[in-house]
Design a protein around this motif. Structure first.
Motif, mmCIF file in Angstrom:
data_model
loop_
_atom_site.group_PDB
_atom_site.id
_atom_site.type_symbol
_atom_site.label_atom_id
_atom_site.label_comp_id
_atom_site.label_asym_id
_atom_site.label_seq_id
_atom_site.Cartn_x
_atom_site.Cartn_y
_atom_site.Cartn_z
ATOM 1 N N ARG A 1 0.832 -1.206 0.000
ATOM 2 C CA ARG A 1 0.000 0.000 0.000
ATOM 3 C C ARG A 1 0.867 1.257 0.000
ATOM 4 N NH1 ARG A 1 -4.303 -2.643 4.310
ATOM 5 N NH2 ARG A 1 -5.711 -3.527 2.728
ATOM 6 N N ALA A 2 1.944 1.235 0.771
ATOM 7 C CA ALA A 2 2.859 2.381 0.806
ATOM 8 C C ALA A 2 3.526 2.584 -0.545
ATOM 9 C CB ALA A 2 3.909 2.183 1.899
ATOM 10 N N ALA A 3 3.862 1.496 -1.238
ATOM 11 C CA ALA A 3 4.492 1.601 -2.560
ATOM 12 C C ALA A 3 3.531 2.211 -3.571
ATOM 13 C CB ALA A 3 4.949 0.222 -3.035
ATOM 14 N N ALA B 1 1.038 4.227 -2.852
ATOM 15 C CA ALA B 1 0.918 5.643 -2.481
ATOM 16 C C ALA B 1 2.127 6.433 -2.976
ATOM 17 C CB ALA B 1 0.769 5.771 -0.966
ATOM 18 N N TRP B 2 3.324 5.846 -2.859
ATOM 19 C CA TRP B 2 4.541 6.511 -3.352
ATOM 20 C C TRP B 2 4.433 6.757 -4.857
ATOM 21 C CZ3 TRP B 2 7.894 5.166 -7.186
ATOM 22 C CH2 TRP B 2 9.045 5.964 -7.313
ATOM 23 N N ALA B 3 3.980 5.737 -5.594
ATOM 24 C CA ALA B 3 3.871 5.878 -7.041
ATOM 25 C C ALA B 3 2.882 6.986 -7.406
ATOM 26 C CB ALA B 3 3.433 4.551 -7.659
ATOM 27 N N ALA B 4 1.798 7.079 -6.671
ATOM 28 C CA ALA B 4 0.806 8.116 -6.952
ATOM 29 C C ALA B 4 1.379 9.503 -6.724
ATOM 30 C CB ALA B 4 -0.429 7.901 -6.081
ATOM 31 N N ARG B 5 2.134 9.648 -5.646
ATOM 32 C CA ARG B 5 2.655 10.970 -5.285
ATOM 33 C C ARG B 5 3.871 11.370 -6.120
ATOM 34 N NH1 ARG B 5 1.441 9.121 0.621
ATOM 35 N NH2 ARG B 5 -0.512 10.248 1.046
ATOM 36 N N ASN B 6 4.527 10.393 -6.723
ATOM 37 C CA ASN B 6 5.742 10.674 -7.491
ATOM 38 C C ASN B 6 5.597 10.349 -8.971
ATOM 39 O OD1 ASN B 6 8.069 11.300 -5.346
ATOM 40 N ND2 ASN B 6 6.728 9.709 -4.494
ATOM 41 N N ALA B 7 4.371 10.214 -9.432
ATOM 42 C CA ALA B 7 4.122 9.786 -10.806
ATOM 43 C C ALA B 7 4.811 10.676 -11.832
ATOM 44 C CB ALA B 7 2.619 9.734 -11.067
ATOM 45 N N ALA B 8 4.815 11.970 -11.579
ATOM 46 C CA ALA B 8 5.394 12.895 -12.567
ATOM 47 C C ALA B 8 6.874 12.630 -12.800
ATOM 48 C CB ALA B 8 5.187 14.338 -12.110
ATOM 49 N N SER B 9 7.568 12.072 -11.811
ATOM 50 C CA SER B 9 9.012 11.854 -11.927
ATOM 51 C C SER B 9 9.355 10.746 -12.923
ATOM 52 C CB SER B 9 9.614 11.526 -10.559
ATOM 53 O OG SER B 9 9.179 10.253 -10.107
ATOM 54 N N PHE B 10 8.391 9.890 -13.251
ATOM 55 C CA PHE B 10 8.660 8.829 -14.238
ATOM 56 C C PHE B 10 7.631 8.838 -15.370
ATOM 57 C CE2 PHE B 10 6.540 6.932 -10.509
ATOM 58 C CZ PHE B 10 5.418 6.335 -11.075
ATOM 59 N N GLY B 11 7.007 9.992 -15.578
ATOM 60 C CA GLY B 11 6.111 10.148 -16.718
ATOM 61 C C GLY B 11 4.750 9.516 -16.556
ATOM 62 N N ALA C 1 1.441 -14.869 -4.678
ATOM 63 C CA ALA C 1 1.319 -14.023 -3.484
ATOM 64 C C ALA C 1 1.054 -12.580 -3.887
ATOM 65 C CB ALA C 1 2.594 -14.112 -2.650
ATOM 66 N N GLY C 2 1.611 -12.165 -5.019
ATOM 67 C CA GLY C 2 1.340 -10.828 -5.532
ATOM 68 C C GLY C 2 -0.101 -10.647 -5.959
ATOM 69 N N GLY C 3 -0.771 -11.725 -6.359
ATOM 70 C CA GLY C 3 -2.193 -11.662 -6.653
ATOM 71 C C GLY C 3 -2.985 -11.369 -5.392
ATOM 72 N N HIS C 4 -2.600 -12.024 -4.309
ATOM 73 C CA HIS C 4 -3.209 -11.735 -3.005
ATOM 74 C C HIS C 4 -3.017 -10.272 -2.634
ATOM 75 C CE1 HIS C 4 -2.258 -11.122 1.343
ATOM 76 N NE2 HIS C 4 -3.472 -11.626 1.486
ATOM 77 N N LEU C 5 -1.799 -9.765 -2.800
ATOM 78 C CA LEU C 5 -1.490 -8.388 -2.431
ATOM 79 C C LEU C 5 -2.191 -7.389 -3.349
ATOM 80 C CD1 LEU C 5 2.271 -9.063 -1.690
ATOM 81 C CD2 LEU C 5 0.510 -8.509 0.014
ATOM 82 N N THR C 6 -2.417 -7.778 -4.598
ATOM 83 C CA THR C 6 -3.209 -6.940 -5.505
ATOM 84 C C THR C 6 -4.635 -6.797 -4.978
ATOM 85 O OG1 THR C 6 -1.908 -7.582 -7.447
ATOM 86 C CG2 THR C 6 -4.131 -6.763 -7.855
ATOM 87 N N ALA C 7 -5.226 -7.913 -4.568
ATOM 88 C CA ALA C 7 -6.595 -7.874 -4.059
ATOM 89 C C ALA C 7 -6.694 -7.046 -2.774
ATOM 90 C CB ALA C 7 -7.106 -9.293 -3.824
ATOM 91 N N THR C 8 -5.702 -7.168 -1.884
ATOM 92 C CA THR C 8 -5.759 -6.371 -0.650
ATOM 93 C C THR C 8 -5.605 -4.886 -0.959
ATOM 94 O OG1 THR C 8 -3.371 -6.663 -0.212
ATOM 95 C CG2 THR C 8 -4.881 -8.243 0.810
ATOM 96 N N SER C 9 -4.879 -4.549 -2.016
ATOM 97 C CA SER C 9 -4.723 -3.130 -2.366
ATOM 98 C C SER C 9 -6.054 -2.532 -2.809
ATOM 99 C CB SER C 9 -3.659 -2.952 -3.456
ATOM 100 O OG SER C 9 -4.122 -3.402 -4.721
ATOM 101 N N VAL C 10 -6.883 -3.330 -3.494
ATOM 102 C CA VAL C 10 -8.189 -2.853 -3.943
ATOM 103 C C VAL C 10 -9.098 -2.574 -2.747
ATOM 104 C CG1 VAL C 10 -10.277 -3.531 -5.205
ATOM 105 C CG2 VAL C 10 -8.019 -3.991 -6.173
ATOM 106 N N LEU C 11 -8.898 -3.309 -1.661
ATOM 107 C CA LEU C 11 -9.736 -3.163 -0.472
ATOM 108 C C LEU C 11 -9.273 -2.041 0.450
ATOM 109 C CD1 LEU C 11 -10.120 -6.970 0.295
ATOM 110 C CD2 LEU C 11 -11.868 -5.451 -0.651
ATOM 111 N N THR C 12 -8.259 -1.296 0.055
ATOM 112 C CA THR C 12 -7.696 -0.229 0.886
ATOM 113 C C THR C 12 -8.606 0.997 0.889
ATOM 114 O OG1 THR C 12 -5.489 -0.988 0.264
ATOM 115 C CG2 THR C 12 -5.654 1.210 1.236
ATOM 116 N N ASP C 13 -8.719 1.634 2.047
ATOM 117 C CA ASP C 13 -9.407 2.926 2.147
ATOM 118 C C ASP C 13 -8.359 4.003 1.905
ATOM 119 O OD1 ASP C 13 -10.743 5.271 2.816
ATOM 120 O OD2 ASP C 13 -11.851 4.342 4.462
#
Length: 220
Positions: A69-71, A73-83, A96-108
């Motif tokens: 989730r922190a990663a 958020a970082w990408a959202a806040r720094n998107a302009a730096s990589f286009g 396991a990354g599929g699991h983590l993808t699903a948990t990211s969708v459930l984030t508030d």
């Protein structure tokens, strides 16, 4: 260890962002092993952020969920730096990354990170594990050390709710019944004749089945 391999967009205008989360049963591997997944999406006009997270047993699965989730958020806040375009973020992950993808969708995202509630515009869990209870009875438990509280909190299948986030749930036709059954609880996007490992070939070209599914998410 928290870090990311960033593949900047090659166009002149802000590009959609794919955040990819690797597998390895939460206990092995890094993003470096999966850099090939950026090939097709970058060719299709995406910026790609390939995330490495700390591994069990040094950390818990709950901590890994927080790191992902922190990663994002970082990408959202720094998107302009990589286009990248922070309003067009898509998340995909394998095993396991599929699991983590699903948990990211459930984030508030609004309450927990001060970001738009619709931060994630689409998700693609690939060959994921969405109920952690069976995992706690497997050979993985000595490394994962799952507790009852963690199983309830971090199993996406136990928190299914209506969501505006478009999702492609993908798995290979040669997957084991256990992996197929976990994915069927979330949706269906069967990819024939692929097993648990070579399914990611679909990201390696612009016309690959996973790259094309990602493009459809961006157009939806």
């Amino acid at each position: 260890m928290e870090r990311a391999n960033v593949f900047p967009a090659t166009g002149e205008t802000p590009a959609p962002i794919l955040i990819f989360i690797h597998g390895g049963y939460w206990r092995i591997l890094t993003a470096d092993v999966f850099d090939m997944v950026a090939t097709g999406p970058v060719a299709a006009g995406f910026a790609v952020v390939n995330v490495t997270y700390a591994l069990c047993p040094a950390v818990t699965i709950s901590e890994i969920v927080r790191q992902i989730r922190a990663a994002i958020a970082w990408a959202a806040r720094n998107a302009a730096s990589f286009g990248g375009d922070p309003q067009r973020i898509y998340v995909a992950g394998h095993s396991a990354g599929g699991h983590l993808t699903a948990t990211s969708v459930l984030t508030d995202w609004e309450a927990d990170y001060g970001l738009p509630g619709d931060l994630i515009k689409g998700a693609m869990p690939i060959s994921g594990l969405f109920d952690l209870e069976p995992v706690s009875y497997s050979f993985l438990q000595p490394s994962l050390r799952l507790t009852g509280e963690q199983i309830l909190k971090e199993s996406p299948i136990r928190h299914v709710r209506k969501s505006p986030v478009p999702m492609v749930v993908a798995w290979g036709g040669k997957e084991t019944d256990a992996f197929q059954n976990q994915s069927r609880h979330l949706g269906e996007a069967l990819i024939p004749q692929k097993d648990h490992f070579d399914i990611l070939d679909g990201f390696q070209t612009i016309d690959g089945v996973l790259t094309q599914a990602l493009l459809k998410l961006d157009r939806s």
